[in-house]
Design a protein around this motif. Structure first.
Motif, PDB file in Angstrom:
ATOM      1  N   MET A 596       0.846  -1.182   0.000  1.00  0.00           N
ATOM      2  CA  MET A 596       0.000   0.000   0.000  1.00  0.00           C
ATOM      3  C   MET A 596       0.893   1.248   0.000  1.00  0.00           C
ATOM      4  N   SER A 597       0.288   2.431  -0.103  1.00  0.00           N
ATOM      5  CA  SER A 597       1.075   3.670  -0.151  1.00  0.00           C
ATOM      6  C   SER A 597       1.833   3.914   1.150  1.00  0.00           C
ATOM      7  N   ASP A 598       1.338   3.341   2.266  1.00  0.00           N
ATOM      8  CA  ASP A 598       2.025   3.521   3.551  1.00  0.00           C
ATOM      9  C   ASP A 598       3.085   2.464   3.799  1.00  0.00           C
ATOM     10  N   GLY A 599       3.301   1.567   2.828  1.00  0.00           N
ATOM     11  CA  GLY A 599       4.327   0.552   2.947  1.00  0.00           C
ATOM     12  C   GLY A 599       3.849  -0.783   3.473  1.00  0.00           C
ATOM     13  N   SER A 600       2.594  -0.897   3.902  1.00  0.00           N
ATOM     14  CA  SER A 600       2.083  -2.168   4.420  1.00  0.00           C
ATOM     15  C   SER A 600       1.839  -3.140   3.271  1.00  0.00           C
ATOM     16  N   GLU A 601       2.139  -4.412   3.521  1.00  0.00           N
ATOM     17  CA  GLU A 601       2.024  -5.429   2.488  1.00  0.00           C
ATOM     18  C   GLU A 601       0.610  -6.001   2.454  1.00  0.00           C
ATOM     19  N   VAL A 602       0.100  -6.217   1.254  1.00  0.00           N
ATOM     20  CA  VAL A 602      -1.242  -6.757   1.053  1.00  0.00           C
ATOM     21  C   VAL A 602      -1.145  -8.265   0.961  1.00  0.00           C
ATOM     22  N   GLU A 603      -1.843  -8.953   1.873  1.00  0.00           N
ATOM     23  CA  GLU A 603      -1.865 -10.408   1.845  1.00  0.00           C
ATOM     24  C   GLU A 603      -3.228 -10.958   1.431  1.00  0.00           C
ATOM     25  N   GLU A 604      -4.299 -10.174   1.588  1.00  0.00           N
ATOM     26  CA  GLU A 604      -5.633 -10.596   1.179  1.00  0.00           C
ATOM     27  C   GLU A 604      -6.314  -9.460   0.418  1.00  0.00           C
ATOM     28  N   LEU A 605      -6.943  -9.803  -0.680  1.00  0.00           N
ATOM     29  CA  LEU A 605      -7.620  -8.779  -1.483  1.00  0.00           C
ATOM     30  C   LEU A 605      -8.914  -8.302  -0.833  1.00  0.00           C
ATOM     31  N   GLY A 606      -9.434  -9.057   0.116  1.00  0.00           N
ATOM     32  CA  GLY A 606     -10.699  -8.692   0.740  1.00  0.00           C
ATOM     33  C   GLY A 606     -10.624  -7.426   1.567  1.00  0.00           C
ATOM     34  N   VAL A 607      -9.392  -7.016   1.961  1.00  0.00           N
ATOM     35  CA  VAL A 607      -9.256  -5.818   2.784  1.00  0.00           C
ATOM     36  C   VAL A 607      -9.198  -4.555   1.948  1.00  0.00           C
ATOM     37  N   LEU A 608      -9.099  -4.693   0.623  1.00  0.00           N
ATOM     38  CA  LEU A 608      -8.981  -3.527  -0.252  1.00  0.00           C
ATOM     39  C   LEU A 608     -10.327  -2.844  -0.441  1.00  0.00           C
ATOM     40  N   ARG A 609     -10.240  -1.550  -0.669  1.00  0.00           N
ATOM     41  CA  ARG A 609     -11.440  -0.738  -0.876  1.00  0.00           C
ATOM     42  C   ARG A 609     -11.332   0.013  -2.202  1.00  0.00           C
ATOM     43  N   GLU A 610     -12.443   0.660  -2.569  1.00  0.00           N
ATOM     44  CA  GLU A 610     -12.522   1.408  -3.813  1.00  0.00           C
ATOM     45  C   GLU A 610     -11.433   2.475  -3.875  1.00  0.00           C
ATOM     46  N   ASN A 611     -10.723   2.534  -5.051  1.00  0.00           N
ATOM     47  CA  ASN A 611      -9.706   3.554  -5.352  1.00  0.00           C
ATOM     48  C   ASN A 611      -8.442   3.441  -4.494  1.00  0.00           C
TER      49      ASN A 611
END
Length: 617
Positions: A596-611
């Protein structure tokens, strides 16, 4: 051979118009009845029979005569002999009605079903007060007495017994009650006629009673009319009747010229009672007339109140003049079209009836719209059932650029302009004519509306809800393909206008086009569809709210300015592996990490939001 009225309910007993049928004749909720419910026994009359209603109306005309003749004959006894034959004829008709009533079905209060048993009808009628009063007001007691006693002596007793005929006035009240519920007749006219009838009878009755007091006073010269007319007892009936009506009208209207006034104590008491009655009658008339006037102007008052509230709101919040004019124009149009839409009426109707109305109004319009050409009739039928018609005045925005796509519209009549704001200025793109669609791009791509849609003149549109539309498409896969095909063809027919004005639509249109071809041909495998930048299950109409994200091909701490062109707007796939494949197609390199823009790694797509912005490297 049966009488005209006394026959089975069929040809003459059917309900011709539901507008004139009292709701009290309908069965109670939950009552079980068969088709024979309305088939009455032989020689039984339905109370709503058209010919029986005509008979009742004819009797009302005779009641008017009785209401005039009974007080007149009491006060002016010399007229009894000349009116006696007419009284006998009128009494004969009411005697026939008494007999007829024994054959009229009635409504049972417990079951709300019509009772057509002759014995029950007779017992019910005899036990009620109506039978005794009908009989007493119909029997010619004076004529019977003269025949039995062989005397023609006139007494006041017979005059007062004739006043029992005023019992028949209940028929007039019942007639007005029925007419007030008949939607074929003006309610205001009915109430106005009722008020006139009440006033005329009060004037006539009071005038006759006042003259009767003068006639029976021990000193005729010491009466209200004796002071003006010498030997008034020998004046003609019509001359004395004129004096009585003059006094009654002047007193009722509280004019009181003073030429005819109470002289003795009895007349003064009568005047006091009459004036008290006039207070109540005047209040009754004024109250009813006020209700009629208010009822006719209630919408005007509501409109003026709404306008004042709009002006106060606009002034308090310092809204621009143009926006305030749009609000006022829309509100004015709302009141003008209220009779055409009648939303409050439709809401009370069963869903099946509302759906039938929608089919009649909107089916052909929707069928001719470009987006729905070639789709099945079943799909259109279900879609139309939830549509709403709306009106928009000129210079009012139907859709604002960048607002969320909650609805799209089909233009039925009028004309709208398609506008876009670019570089701080408003630019005209093209014009939509009747049959065109507005807002469908935002719905199909699930993106903010790319254009502003503004009415050029008074326009009628059909509103289609975004969520309802997508829910309807899901079980109709073939129709969904036809809709996508129609949409793609329409977008291509715009001759490259859209890519120039809204570049990010290009990628979405390519994705939609490739997915449509893949689903139509059935030859591409899942990996090929990934390479095209979409998932194998992607369908812009199958998801209620697809998530859009922005992807970058570098580390979030990298040189953003130099890689600004690498930003891509995509629809979020179903898995992280699919997202890596999409990024590989877009940037030419396969990534292994998503931040993410804050440097956190994405492990599941379910936590993502619009835009959300994703950095894949």
């Amino acid at each position: 051979m049966s009488l005209p009225f006394l026959q089975r309910r069929g040809s003459g007993g059917e309900i011709r118009n539901l507008a004139s049928v009292s709701s009290s004749l309908l069965p109670a909720f939950g009552t079980i009845f068969d088709e024979g419910y309305l088939n009455l026994k032989k020689y039984v009359i339905a109370p709503y029979d058209r010919r029986y209603r005509l008979w009742q109306t004819f009797l009302v005309a005779l009641v008017v005569y009785s209401a005039w003749a009974s007080p007149f004959e009491l006060a002016f006894q010399r007229s009894v002999r000349s009116l006696s034959p007419v009284d006998l004829v009128v009494d004969a008709f009411f005697a026939a009605d008494i007999i007829l009533t024994f054959f009229v079905a009635y409504l049972d209060a417990s079951t709300y079903l019509l009772v057509d048993d002759h014995k029950k009808i007779a017992i019910r009628y005899v036990k009620k007060l109506h039978f005794a009063m009908d009989l007493a007001s119909t029997i010619p007691i004076q004529q019977i007495y003269q025949v039995l006693s062989d005397k023609s002596h006139k007494t006041e007793v017979f005059g007062f017994l004739n006043m029992l005929r005023l019992w028949r006035l209940r028929r007039v009240s019942e007639l007005f009650t029925r007419l007030e519920k008949d939607i074929r007749i003006s309610y205001s006219a009915t109430r106005f006629c009722k008020l006139i009838c009440v006033t005329l009878f009060a004037i006539h009755f009071a005038g006759c009673m006042y003259f009767w007091l003068a006639v029976h006073h021990k000193t005729p010269e010491n009466t209200w009319i004796g002071m003006q007319v010498q030997d008034f007892k020998h004046e003609s009936n019509w001359h004395s009747y004129t004096y009585s009506m003059y006094w009654s009208i002047v007193t009722l209207t509280t004019v009181g010229y003073g030429d005819l006034h109470a002289v003795n104590t009895t007349e003064k008491v009568f005047n006091i009672l009459y004036m008290l009655f006039n207070i109540g009658l005047t209040a009754y008339i004024i109250g009813n007339m006020t209700n009629l006037v208010v009822h006719s102007t209630v919408r005007t008052f509501a409109m003026r109140d709404a306008f004042n509230k709009i002006l106060q709101y606009a002034s308090k919040n310092r809204l621009p003049e143009g926006l305030k004019e749009q609000m006022l124009a829309h509100l004015q149009l709302k009141f003008k079209t209220a009779e055409l839409q009648q939303e409050e009426v439709l809401q009370d109707l069963p869903k099946a009836i509302r759906s039938s109305i929608a089919q009649h109004l909107f089916h052909d319009v929707v069928e001719k719209a470009y987006l729905f050409k070639g789709v099945s009739d079943d799909f259109i039928t279900q879609l139309v059932s939830e549509m709403k018609a709306e009106y928009y005045p000129p210079k009012v925005d139907i859709i604002l650029q960048n607002e969320m796509p909650t609805d799209f519209y089909i233009l039925v009549s009028g004309s709208v302009d398609v506008l876009i704001y670019k570089n701080g200025t408003e630019q005209f793109l093209f014009k939509l004519e009747p049959g065109g669609l507005a807002g469908e791009m935002g719905v199909m791509f699930n993106i903010p509306q790319p254009f502003t849609i503004r009415c050029k003149r008074l326009s009628q549109v059909i509103r289609v809800n975004h969520q309802h539309f997508k829910q309807m498409v899901q079980p109709f896969s073939d129709d969904g393909k036809a809709i996508i095909s129609n949409f793609i063809k329409y977008m291509k027919d715009l001759n490259g206008m859209l890519p120039e004005e809204i570049p990010y639509v290009t990628d979405l249109l390519n994705e939609l086009n490739h997915e449509h071809l893949a689903q139509s041909e059935g030859t591409q495998d899942e990996d090929d569809r990934y390479k095209e930048g979409i998932t194998g299950n992607f369908n812009p109409l199958s998801s209620l709210a697809p998530i859009r994200v922005k992807i970058h091909g570098y580390h979030p701490n990298g040189n953003k300015m130099g890689n600004k062109t690498a930003q891509k707007l995509i629809l979020l796939p179903d898995s992280i592996e699919d997202l890596f494949k999409v990024a590989e197609k877009k940037f030419g390199e396969r990534g292994s990490k998503i931040l993410m823009s804050d440097g956190s790694e994405v492990e599941e797509l379910g936590v993502l939001r619009e835009n959300d912005e994703l950095y894949i490297f």
